[in-house]
Every structure is written in C-alpha cells, then in structure tokens.
Design an enzyme around this catalytic site. Structure first.
Site, short mmCIF file in Angstrom:
data_model
loop_
_atom_site.label_atom_id
_atom_site.label_comp_id
_atom_site.label_asym_id
_atom_site.label_seq_id
_atom_site.Cartn_x
_atom_site.Cartn_y
_atom_site.Cartn_z
N GLU A 61 0.80 -1.22 0.00
CA GLU A 61 0.00 0.00 0.00
C GLU A 61 0.84 1.28 0.00
OE1 GLU A 61 -0.55 -2.57 2.07
OE2 GLU A 61 -2.48 -3.33 1.39
N HIS A 109 -10.58 -4.87 9.40
CA HIS A 109 -11.21 -4.77 8.07
C HIS A 109 -12.55 -4.06 8.15
CE1 HIS A 109 -8.31 -8.01 7.34
NE2 HIS A 109 -8.48 -7.84 6.05
#
Lengths: 336, 323
Positions: free
Chosen positions: A69, A138
C-alpha cells in the site's frame, strides 16, 4: 435503500456499478486517468468494483499491484506530480494505515510545501465500515483521520448516484481526494445518471426535509437515518436528514439552514464517538448563527469506543442501528 | 563520458561541485550568525554524487531528493537565488517560505523535491517513472537517498514496484556512513548496500562516491539501461558528510580522526587534480571564483527580497481549478 423510479437520463444501478461507470467514463474521457490497486485486474477487485475494466482498458491502465500500500500510494503521488491522474483502490480502508506517510506527509502537503508550485491530483478510493463480520482490521471508519489533515479532501458517498458523481468530481479535482465508499452500500441500487454529471465536492444534500429535528448522518448511516425518519413519521415526528457527502470541505450552510428550521440536531456516525468527525459539526453549529435556534442539546449517536468485534451480535451492538436512531431522535424531540 | 578530458565538461563539473560546497558553507555561516532559521542538513563532502549522477541526465529526466538535498537541487539546475531565498524565508523562495530546506523542488527542471521523510521520495520516483511509461516517453527518474533509507518500508516497496514493472528508475544510495548517528554497518547485515539489489532482481553496484567519474559511469550505465527499457538499477556511492547530521549534532558517535581521514579524500580536491591536465590553474581558480560569486549574488538578492507573507498563508493548502 429505497429504489426510486428512474428519472429521465438515469437508470437503476448498484453503488458498485456506479463507481465502475464513473471510472470507465473518466478513463474514456481522459487518457491520463489510470487505476492501480491490489487485485483490481482479472480478479475484478475484492468487492467487484473494477469488474471487467481490465478487459476494456488493458493492464497498463488497470494496474494490478503487489500487496504494497505504501508503494502504491507513493507511486500514485509520483505519477500525479508528473501529469497523470491516478485513481488508487486500497482494498480495505483499514489498510491506509500502511500508506499513511504517502497520504499524509506527501500527497496532502506537497502542494503547500512547494508554495503552490506543484499539484497532486490523485484519488484514493477505499471501502470502509463494519457489518461484514470481518472484525477489527477490516471494518473501521477512518474518515476523521483524513479530514483532520489540511490538504486532503474527504468524500463519503451514500447513494449510487453520488458514488458516481462525487468520484467524477474527485478525479477532476487538482487535490488528493480520499473517497470512502461503504462495503454495505455496494449492492444497494438507485437511479444513476447515464452521463458523466459531476456532484460538486463540498455540497451537502437534504435527503429528507423535516420540521422537528435535523439528523446529520454520514456514509451508511444515511440510509439508516432515512429508515429511522420513516418510522418516526409514523409516530408524528418529522425528522429531516442531511447528508454532508463531502466531509472536507464541509457544506456547513446547508446543515445550519436545517438546524435553524428544526431547532434540534442529532448527529449520527458509524465511527467511534471520541474525536469523531461529527464532533466537528457540533462545534460548527455551536459557533454559528444556528446556535440561538437550538431548543435541545446537540445529540451525538456514534459507534462505541471499541474496535469492531467479530461476533454478529457484538458487531451490531458496536455501531448505531435504525432503532438506535429512532430512540435518540424521539428522546430529543419528546424531552425538549 | 570522461568528465576530465573535455574542458567544458570538466569546468561544469568542477564549478557545480564548488557551487554546492560554497552554497552550503554560506548556509552554515548564515545559520551560525543567527541569520537563518530552522535546521539544516549539509552535504559538504558528498558533492561528487549529485554532480556525477546529474551529468548522466538530460532535460525531461526526473529526480527525487532528500532532506540533505541542496546538492541534488543545484546539480539538476535549480536557481541559487530562489534556493537561498527559500532558506532565508522569503516570498521569492522556491516554496514562498512554506517549505524551507527540506522541501525545495523545481518541477521545471524535473526536480520533484527534497523530502523530510527518509525514503519518502523513493516510491515517488517509481511513480514518476510509471508516468513516463504510461505517457510513452523515454525519460528516467533518479531517486537519491541515504544509507538510512534502505531499511524503511517505503524503500523496499518503491524499489520492488519499479523492479516488477521494469520502470526506468535509477536508485542512487548516498552511503555517507551514518543515518544520523547510526552507522550503516550496524543497520544492515550486508557488507555492501548494493547487495540489496539482488533481492529485487536488478543490478547493484558500489562505487567510490567521492569520485564524480566513478559515480557518473555507474549512473550513466544504469540510466542507459533504464532508458532502453531494461528496468531499474541500484548504485551505492560511498561517501561521507563532513558536517553533523543537523544543527543539533555534537559528533558523539564518530571520531575526529575518522572525519579527518575522510576530509583527506575531499572529492573536489581530487577532481581538481584529475582535471589538471585539461584545465589550467587559472581556469580551475576561475571555477572556484564563479562559485563564490554566484553564491554571494544569491545571498545578496535573497536578503533584499520580501519576507514570506503570512497574509496569504492559507492560499496554497488546496489547488484551485482543474489540474
């Protein structure tokens, strides 16, 4: 979410389809626009958002990346600085934590640090929110992190039409824009314009007018607030719902106008309460022309100050549900 | 390209190294006299790296730089007056006083900016090279960073993306032996940081970073490969910073003997000896004098410039219009 009959020039699409259509229209109109992210190619995106785009635009412009990322966002910053219009997908908004240096120290600040000599026109799309049983890493709602950083714009679309129109506006924008989509909304349907109409950043939408109470809700709390308003109407309480749509810049005036009319304000967010985004709205109202119109303390209904848990009954208890909004709204109106 | 045989090239290389040296000495002096604000990271002793590397570049190529970036800026062609004005907090500075020493960029010359975050520029260079690829150009991006950067996640992620996409990036590690006070030898288990290249399937080479010719040859090879579509490479240039890390440095982690030994390997004095057969002594002296004059003029014009204006402080937080 309710599915209204499609108006002329619109069709019914899901939120995910609307995002994909915005990406496709932007890529067709401007060859500088390209996508990068994890599993956005053949896989079609973890939530199916990019779908078949790789087949339509090729692997160069729909660029699958390693799980990386920080590198992905850094590469997007470099591409944006040198004439491209990258749109990054971060698979879950929680993973922006891996990329924070490039988002906060680089993308957000470069234009300012260079005295305006360069721009970083990048869009970062990331699904947030709970409700999928994916637990604490998440499921977060991290909008306040980004909204606190001068130089970033922050968008939270709550309808398919806005998911398309706000994304197109974000891609046009010369600044880094964080678009926080909601996982639970991807399959919701609604009317979406066929053309590439933009929804300007920084304009709130009155989703439902009301006389007794203003509910300001963000993200998935918008449809929940609308469902709550429907139930409240059955009890004779007229609750209006305002959707800020863009958190930064915030359209404060639309919120104030509504509060001036109703005299009561309930703020609803999924994120934990402490230092949450809606506290900023409460402060804005407290310091505004609407203050003297308040007939009740400002209500704040937020997620609990806990990480999102796994067990469905616990997860449900961690964030506001429709019945919670109904209860809080009713209390505000009845007691004051 | 031989930097010593052609008089114009030799002059350019020598003058640029002297300009970096004199610019940073002037900064050091202004700071010591209380005329400069903030902190400062000087690269005195490392001048051969930016000069040797940037001589391998052409217009349209990009660089990303570091917090110790004055040399990269000057070698890539930045204006001294705008640099000095930035350091002196003037409205005419590169960043209108918003960035200071650690954020000077000159997009017009392809300098995408110094960076206050160690390894911050590494994935950005990869992105610039990705942009080149998507636009169909043949430019390359050179990412300068120090030995301290190679243990940051951003370094590994930026390098890996460039490698898997075979992007035209040259990663130039200025190994000046210390990441602030941490010796490079205690921060990595490999003998040569260039060995890290193998992990990414790209070439890595270690060169004498106090020899502009050695730096140039290695970077030029890597640039040639990158331009030809053969992907990135890593060049490690061994050098040394004579001054402390920043203004707070008391030099507690290294010895006077060590510093003196490296000063004996002064890259500028060595290059003057190397070009003695090409440039006459008066020509060499002229390079020094031109550097002094250019830095003096920059200081003079910066002092005369208006101070950065707080009235427009919030102007450039967001860009207006379409990008």
């Amino acid at each position: 979410m309710t599915t209204a009959p499609a108006a002329p020039g619109t069709r019914t699409l899901t939120y995910a389809d609307a995002v994909r259509e915005a990406l496709a229209q932007a890529m067709t109109a401007d060859e500088r626009v390209f996508l990068l992210g994890e599993d956005i190619g053949t896989y079609g995106g973890a939530f199916g958002v990019t779908g078949d785009l790789v087949h339509r635009f090729g692997e160069e412009r729909v660029r699958d990346t390693p799980i990386s990322e920080l590198g992905i966002v850094g590469a997007a910053v470099g591409a944006a600085l040198t004439g491209m219009r990258p749109v990054v997908e971060i698979q879950f908004s929680d993973f922006t934590a891996q990329a924070m240096d490039q988002i906060v120290n680089q993308a957000a600040k470069i234009h300012f640090m260079l005295g305006g000599a360069a721009t970083v026109p990048l869009v970062l799309r990331a699904p947030g929110g709970s409700g999928t049983g994916a637990a604490a890493q998440h499921s977060q709602s991290l909008e306040a992190w980004f909204a606190h950083v001068p130089g970033l714009k922050v968008v939270m679309p709550s309808t398919p039409a806005d998911a398309k129109g706000l994304l197109l506006a974000a891609i046009d924008d010369p600044n880094p824009v964080i678009v926080l989509e909601h996982k639970l909304l991807y399959k919701d349907s609604g009317p979406v314009p066929e053309d590439a109409a933009r929804v300007p950043l920084g304009t709130a939408e009155v989703r439902r007018p009301g006389a007794d109470l203003t509910v300001v809700a963000t993200g998935v709390m918008v449809p929940r607030a609308l469902a709550a308003a429907e139930r409240l109407a059955g009890e004779g309480i007229s609750a209006g719902v305002v959707d800020p749509r863009t958190l930064r810049p915030l359209d404060t005036e639309t919120i104030l106008d509504s509060v001036v009319e109703t005299g009561r304000l309930l703020l609803v967010q999924e994120a934990p309460k402490t230092c949450g985004y809606v506290a900023e709205i409460a402060a804005a109202v407290a310091g505004s022309r609407a203050f003297g119109h308040l007939r009740a303390p400002v209500g704040r209904l937020c997620g609990l100050d806990v990480p999102i848990p796994y067990a469905p009954q616990l997860e449900r208890a961690a964030v506001p549900q429709v019945e919670d909004i109904v209860r809080e709204a009713r209390d505000l109106v009845r007691r004051w | 390209m031989d930097l010593t045989k052609d008089a114009a090239t030799a002059r350019h290389a020598l003058r640029t190294m002297w300009t970096i040296r004199r610019f940073e000495e002037a900064v050091d002096d202004l700071f010591a006299r209380g005329l400069m604000h903030g902190t400062m990271h000087l690269s005195i002793g490392q001048e051969a790296v930016p000069v040797g590397a940037c001589l391998a570049l052409r217009d349209g190529d990009y660089i990303t730089s570091t917090h110790r970036g004055h040399g990269h800026c000057i070698a890539k062609g930045a204006r001294l007056d705008a640099m000095m004005a930035e350091l002196l907090a003037k409205e005419t500075g590169y960043c209108r006083g918003r960035g200071g020493s650690m954020h000077i960029a000159d997009v017009a010359t392809g300098n995408l900016g110094a960076n206050g975050i160690v390894a911050g520029g590494v994935p950005i260079a990869t992105g610039a090279a990705l942009s080149v690829r998507l636009r169909g150009g043949d430019a390359v991006a050179v990412s300068f960073f120090g030995d301290g950067a190679v243990n940051e996640g951003a370094w590994h992620e930026g390098v890996n993306l460039a490698a898997v996409w075979r992007l035209p990036v040259v990663f130039v590690c200025e190994n000046n032996q210390y990441g602030m006070s941490m010796p490079a030898t205690r921060a990595a288990r490999v003998d040569r940081l260039a060995e890290r290249a193998a992990a990414y399937g790209m070439p890595g080479v270690t060169v004498d970073g106090n020899d502009p010719q050695a730096v140039h040859d290695a970077v030029a090879d890597a640039v040639h490969r990158a331009r030809a579509g053969q992907g990135p490479a890593l060049v490690e240039a061994l050098t040394y910073r004579w001054k402390g890390h920043s203004k707070s440095d008391k030099n507690l982690y290294r010895t006077r003997d060590e510093i003196d030994a490296w000063r004996e390997r002064d890259p500028i004095a060595r290059f003057e000896r190397a070009v003695a057969g090409t440039l006459s002594e008066p020509e060499i002296a002229d390079c020094r004098e031109q550097a002094v004059a250019a830095v003096r003029a920059a200081v003079r014009s910066a002092h005369a410039a208006p101070d950065a204006d707080a009235g427009s402080l919030t102007d450039a937080v967001y860009a207006e219009g379409a990008a």
